[in-house]
Design an enzyme around this catalytic site. Sequence first.
Site, mmCIF file in Angstrom:
data_model
loop_
_atom_site.group_PDB
_atom_site.id
_atom_site.type_symbol
_atom_site.label_atom_id
_atom_site.label_comp_id
_atom_site.label_asym_id
_atom_site.label_seq_id
_atom_site.Cartn_x
_atom_site.Cartn_y
_atom_site.Cartn_z
ATOM 1 N N HIS A 90 -19.478 24.663 10.988
ATOM 2 C CA HIS A 90 -19.618 23.675 12.125
ATOM 3 C C HIS A 90 -20.260 22.647 11.840
ATOM 4 O O HIS A 90 -20.296 21.420 12.336
ATOM 5 C CB HIS A 90 -20.121 24.210 13.462
ATOM 6 N N ASP A 98 -12.257 31.942 10.442
ATOM 7 C CA ASP A 98 -12.992 32.006 11.569
ATOM 8 C C ASP A 98 -12.263 31.740 12.898
ATOM 9 O O ASP A 98 -11.429 30.922 12.895
ATOM 10 C CB ASP A 98 -14.236 31.213 11.338
HETATM 11 ZN ZN LIG Z 1 -16.853 31.415 14.671
#
Ligand SMILES: [Zn+2]
Length: 289
Positions: free
Chosen positions: A81, A118
């Site tokens: 992220h 993910d």
């Molecule tokens: Zn994640």
Amino acid sequence: MTESPPAGRDLLEAVHSPEHVDRIERLAQRGGGSIDMETIVSEGSWVAACHAAGGAAALVDALMEGAAPTGASLHRPPGHHADATRAMGFCLFNNVAIAARHALDAHGLDRVLVFDWDVHHGNGTNDVFAEAPEVLFCSMHEWPLYPGTGPASDVGHGAGEGYTVNIPLQGQSGDPTWCSVVEHVVAPLAREFAPQLVLVSAGFDAHAEEQLATMIVSDAGFATMAGTVRRLGAELEVPVGVVLEGGYALDALARCVVGTLEVLTAAEPPPPPDLAVHPLAAEARERLA
Ligand SMILES: [Zn+2]
């Protein structure tokens, strides 16, 4: 199993702005604090984050030097992220992006695949390589879900247009969807791209036991996905490196990491799974053809 060296500034700053790196270091030095609702820095976070980034880069070194055909860097905090200037979603530095950049810069590679399984969209990696045709970034993720990015229409831009592939999936999807997308969509795209190195942003939070998402992938599902990636590496004769991302149901995380490592280190890649093409995979394949 080796202990990884911490990343130096040069590695971090190949992806992140010096201001971002300074901010994380100073916050840790002051004893820590919150960056946002999810992203907390403690006193030890600077050292941990430098090891997570350094571990991913050391994994690339080991793979490119031929130490083994497959390997894994199992560190926290996760990374996918974090973008060039911002920490978010538990992530301080983008470990897999640092590893991919290191493979291009230090090892002279021209094409690296970063496959992100993910359950959350790897927005940081997406943005770091949005204009980079030398990195094929391919993410499958629950939609809608944090961080809200990664629609199918985000395909990269400029010279990188077409080298970002986002495959959003409906919640409550399990092995038939996830394994089919990997086998029938991601692997063929990867073969066409012909990467010289495969990196996996391996989060295990699409697992049925995970509380942060609604997907219902099983232990066997993750092993099947790892098998497809392993077979891809063997077929293309290129190394495969796994970099740990999310996964917060700790028992499931432990089992699935072990299962993934067993598949990656087995003498031979597993045979292709006997798997129907899921309608979502068929749809993605058609869209991406
Ligand atoms: Zn994640």
